[in-house]
Scaffold this motif. Structure first.
Motif, PDB file in Angstrom:
ATOM      1  N   VAL A  37       1.430  -1.071  -0.293  1.00 60.47           N
ATOM      2  CA  VAL A  37      -0.491   0.242  -0.228  1.00 60.47           C
ATOM      3  C   VAL A  37       0.928   1.279  -0.552  1.00 60.47           C
ATOM      4  O   VAL A  37       2.039   1.305   0.746  1.00 60.47           O
ATOM      5  N   ARG A  38       0.693   2.189  -1.023  1.00 55.81           N
ATOM      6  CA  ARG A  38       1.099   3.249  -0.793  1.00 55.81           C
ATOM      7  C   ARG A  38       0.901   3.871   0.505  1.00 55.81           C
ATOM      8  O   ARG A  38      -0.158   4.435   1.071  1.00 55.81           O
ATOM      9  N   PHE A  39       1.872   4.955   0.803  1.00 53.33           N
ATOM     10  CA  PHE A  39       1.003   5.881   1.775  1.00 53.33           C
ATOM     11  C   PHE A  39       0.886   6.693   1.834  1.00 53.33           C
ATOM     12  O   PHE A  39      -0.124   7.009   2.861  1.00 53.33           O
ATOM     13  N   SER A  40       0.388   7.500   1.027  1.00 55.00           N
ATOM     14  CA  SER A  40      -1.096   8.239   0.711  1.00 55.00           C
ATOM     15  C   SER A  40      -2.473   7.434   0.823  1.00 55.00           C
ATOM     16  O   SER A  40      -2.670   8.091   1.936  1.00 55.00           O
ATOM     17  N   HIS A  41      -2.470   6.854   0.688  1.00 52.71           N
ATOM     18  CA  HIS A  41      -3.416   5.568   0.768  1.00 52.71           C
ATOM     19  C   HIS A  41      -3.303   5.488   2.338  1.00 52.71           C
ATOM     20  O   HIS A  41      -4.830   5.371   3.291  1.00 52.71           O
ATOM     21  N   LEU A  42      -2.522   4.754   3.495  1.00 55.20           N
ATOM     22  CA  LEU A  42      -2.628   4.391   4.559  1.00 55.20           C
ATOM     23  C   LEU A  42      -3.081   6.141   5.583  1.00 55.20           C
ATOM     24  O   LEU A  42      -3.520   5.816   6.219  1.00 55.20           O
ATOM     25  N   TYR A  43      -2.402   7.082   4.608  1.00 54.64           N
ATOM     26  CA  TYR A  43      -2.749   8.292   5.593  1.00 54.64           C
ATOM     27  C   TYR A  43      -3.784   8.955   5.516  1.00 54.64           C
ATOM     28  O   TYR A  43      -4.450   9.193   6.593  1.00 54.64           O
ATOM     29  N   GLU A  44      -4.398   7.995   4.113  1.00 57.45           N
ATOM     30  CA  GLU A  44      -6.378   8.098   4.204  1.00 57.45           C
ATOM     31  C   GLU A  44      -6.563   7.380   4.847  1.00 57.45           C
ATOM     32  O   GLU A  44      -8.178   8.399   6.114  1.00 57.45           O
ATOM     33  N   PHE A  45      -6.358   6.964   5.321  1.00 51.60           N
ATOM     34  CA  PHE A  45      -7.010   5.919   6.778  1.00 51.60           C
ATOM     35  C   PHE A  45      -6.649   6.494   7.727  1.00 51.60           C
ATOM     36  O   PHE A  45      -8.227   6.240   8.421  1.00 51.60           O
ATOM     37  N   ALA A  46      -5.883   6.894   8.385  1.00 50.69           N
ATOM     38  CA  ALA A  46      -5.156   7.022   9.939  1.00 50.69           C
ATOM     39  C   ALA A  46      -5.551   8.802   9.225  1.00 50.69           C
ATOM     40  O   ALA A  46      -6.527   8.022  11.024  1.00 50.69           O
ATOM     41  N   GLU A  47      -6.032   9.253   8.215  1.00 53.60           N
ATOM     42  CA  GLU A  47      -7.005   9.943   8.868  1.00 53.60           C
ATOM     43  C   GLU A  47      -8.711  10.224   8.848  1.00 53.60           C
ATOM     44  O   GLU A  47      -9.661  10.245   9.802  1.00 53.60           O
ATOM     45  N   LEU A  48      -9.102   8.555   8.455  1.00 56.41           N
ATOM     46  CA  LEU A  48      -9.892   8.475   8.751  1.00 56.41           C
ATOM     47  C   LEU A  48     -10.685   7.781  10.480  1.00 56.41           C
ATOM     48  O   LEU A  48     -11.535   8.195  10.907  1.00 56.41           O
ATOM     49  N   GLN A  80       8.461   1.545  10.139  1.00 61.22           N
ATOM     50  CA  GLN A  80       8.766   1.065  11.489  1.00 61.22           C
ATOM     51  C   GLN A  80       7.150   1.859  12.365  1.00 61.22           C
ATOM     52  O   GLN A  80       6.911   1.853  13.496  1.00 61.22           O
ATOM     53  N   LYS A  81       7.363   3.349  12.393  1.00 57.70           N
ATOM     54  CA  LYS A  81       5.888   4.421  12.692  1.00 57.70           C
ATOM     55  C   LYS A  81       4.449   4.006  12.133  1.00 57.70           C
ATOM     56  O   LYS A  81       3.966   3.740  13.457  1.00 57.70           O
ATOM     57  N   ILE A  82       4.584   3.011  11.688  1.00 58.05           N
ATOM     58  CA  ILE A  82       3.095   2.778  10.104  1.00 58.05           C
ATOM     59  C   ILE A  82       3.088   1.624  11.191  1.00 58.05           C
ATOM     60  O   ILE A  82       1.754   1.214  11.615  1.00 58.05           O
ATOM     61  N   THR A  83       3.968   0.249  11.309  1.00 51.26           N
ATOM     62  CA  THR A  83       3.764  -1.135  12.377  1.00 51.26           C
ATOM     63  C   THR A  83       3.864  -0.153  13.522  1.00 51.26           C
ATOM     64  O   THR A  83       2.614  -0.961  13.908  1.00 51.26           O
ATOM     65  N   LYS A  84       3.794   0.814  14.521  1.00 51.54           N
ATOM     66  CA  LYS A  84       3.443   0.627  15.880  1.00 51.54           C
ATOM     67  C   LYS A  84       2.227   1.385  15.836  1.00 51.54           C
ATOM     68  O   LYS A  84       1.922   0.987  16.672  1.00 51.54           O
ATOM     69  N   TYR A  85       1.975   2.171  14.622  1.00 54.84           N
ATOM     70  CA  TYR A  85       0.502   2.917  14.929  1.00 54.84           C
ATOM     71  C   TYR A  85      -0.491   1.524  14.765  1.00 54.84           C
ATOM     72  O   TYR A  85      -1.241   1.505  15.396  1.00 54.84           O
ATOM     73  N   PHE A  86      -0.332   0.634  13.516  1.00 56.41           N
ATOM     74  CA  PHE A  86      -1.366  -0.216  12.850  1.00 56.41           C
ATOM     75  C   PHE A  86      -0.897  -1.551  14.834  1.00 56.41           C
ATOM     76  O   PHE A  86      -2.289  -1.814  14.972  1.00 56.41           O
ATOM     77  N   GLN A  87       0.301  -1.893  14.924  1.00 51.24           N
ATOM     78  CA  GLN A  87      -0.090  -2.877  16.527  1.00 51.24           C
ATOM     79  C   GLN A  87      -1.012  -2.091  17.031  1.00 51.24           C
ATOM     80  O   GLN A  87      -1.335  -2.239  18.158  1.00 51.24           O
TER      81      GLN A  87
END
Length: 476
Positions: A37-48, A80-87
């Protein structure tokens, strides 16, 4: 149970021009590749998530956008930050279980797969190796696939069917047999994955066979029952469709020797039932066997009674049976009842994932048991299913209703550590004083009246539920 990891990244090319490159983050869920997944799509998910659950989610912030291009070191720091966020996110059941999160995770997988066709056929093997082929969409979730299977097999009550059966990914126990050679004569599946609703079975299967097949040893989909007590199965025998499906699995398990040992009189009765195709009597005879209704896992290593002990594992009848061998090579089974497991978890030591549970060995005495196995997450999900059945029986409600009722439950987690939770050289830990003083896990109620022992049951996406069971001195 859900474990999310982002172990690495890859460089992909834009579909629009076939030239422009971008970095995609490889998402793994429950130990299996899910999508890139590209960063922009993950960022949109986090914003949601921030928009919908700002009052509920308390954890690490998702990494911010950058105006400039990142170098490899910065990309890895972001990973690494994305991993910590999801976990951290999956520790909040009210968030992780939400349909929006489920839908987004499913979307990540579908988009990453880049299917060339929208409509596909999917082969699903029944309990005896009989193949049923369904037509579906590439994007159909596990729940949608289960509904299609339910309709094709003629079941009228979809909810009842979905509650009592699960869709699994499996491979043959004989590594020389690939999935296309599986027949009713040699069908003996080794379960590798319990499919959940945040994934599309067609994509999960296709991806697994692209990335994880060993020497042409392909995975396949199979339907398995999620019934862990004969008392739950008995009322279903009034429905011919349930009888047929249960009989196919029971008969194949019997042929594969998974019910051994069987007493001579019962063995003769089972063979007689098979000869005259008396499926209902066959199942009722199976109910008399203590060896009926188990899922046989891969051999693994455990720390009970000592570290590095080879053992054979099976889950069923609301318990875990670990079979080790003594000095003479004689099998020695150890039974661990689900109602005496206080809590379980998945731990990660370096690259090794283990399944651990804390067990009531004797009054006031608990011990951690560790299984080193690549089926750790599958074991956790099976134990969750057993817990669901227990809770339904005790509270006369489904696991979903139980989750909604529980207001202060806590989640399971994946703990990264260099050490195991118990030093085998030290005595078994006694938690009486700690529990009495602080009760940190909400472990016991009416502690001094030991007839009521609080049992912790894990939910599907980290959630701890609680069920009561009677424990007497005889049990201890």
């Amino acid at each position: 149970m859900i474990h999310v990891d982002v172990p690495d990244t890859k460089t992909l090319v834009e579909r629009s021009d076939g030239i422009t490159k971008y970095t995609a983050y490889n998402i793994h869920i429950n130990g299996w590749y899910h999508g890139s997944v590209r960063f922009s799509h993950l960022y949109e998910f986090a914003e949601l998530i921030k928009q919908k659950f700002s009052q509920r989610y308390k954890g690490p912030e998702f990494p911010a956008k950058k105006l400039f291009k990142l170098d490899p070191k910065a990309i890895d720091e972001r990973r690494q930050k994305i991993t910590k966020y999801f976990q951290a996110l999956v520790q909040h059941p009210e968030v992780a279980r939400h349909y929006l999160v489920e839908k987004k995770l499913l979307g990540f997988q579908i988009d990453s797969f880049r299917a060339t066709s929208q409509y596909v056929t999917l082969d699903v093997f029944l309990g005896n190796g009989e193949k049923t082929t369904i037509k579906c969409l590439v994007s159909d979730s596990t729940l949608e696939i289960m509904k299609i299977i339910c309709e094709k097999l003629g079941f009228k009550n979809k909810d009842q069917f979905i509650y009592h059966f699960g869709l699994f990914m499996a491979k043959g126990r004989d590594p020389t047999n690939a999935c296309y050679s599986v027949t009713t004569e040699n069908f003996n599946p080794l379960l590798t994955r319990f499919l959940r609703n945040f994934e599309a079975p067609f994509v999960s299967l296709s991806t697994a066979n692209q990335k994880y097949n060993e020497n042409g040893h392909y995975h396949f989909l199979c339907l398995r029952k999620l019934i862990w007590d004969s008392r739950v199965e008995e009322p279903l025998l009034d429905d011919g469709n349930f009888v047929e499906l249960l009989y196919k699995q029971a008969m194949q398990d019997y042929k594969n020797g998974h019910m051994d040992p069987v007493k001579e009189d019962l063995d003769s009765k089972l063979k007689s039932c098979m000869a005259r195709n008396d499926s209902k009597m066959f199942l009722r005879t199976c109910h008399q066997l203590s060896t009926y209704s188990y899922e046989i896992m891969s051999p693994c290593s455990c720390d009970y009674p000592k570290p590095g002990t080879p053992c054979e594992i099976k889950f069923g009848r609301r318990q875990i049976i670990m079979t080790t061998r003594d000095e003479t090579g004689k099998p020695k089974p150890s039974i661990f009842r689900a109602t005496r497991i206080r809590v379980w978890r998945i731990t990660q030591v370096m690259d090794k994932i283990s399944f651990q549970f804390e067990y009531l060995m004797a009054k006031d005495t608990f011990e951690w048991i560790t299984l080193d196995t690549d089926q750790s997450i599958l074991m956790s999900l099976l134990l969750q299913s057993i817990g669901s059945e227990i809770l339904y029986e005790h509270n006369n409600m489904t696991i979903e209703q139980q989750v909604m009722k529980e207001k202060h439950s806590k989640g399971n987690y994946v703990e990264k550590s260099e050490k195991l939770p118990r030093d085998p050289k030290k005595p078994i830990i006694v938690l009486k004083n700690e529990v009495e003083d602080t009760d940190p896990l909400g472990v016991m109620e009416h502690y001094h009246n030991y007839n009521r022992m609080l049992t912790t049951i894990s939910d599907g996406i980290p959630q701890r539920n609680q069920a009561f069971t009677d424990i007497t001195n005889d049990d201890l």
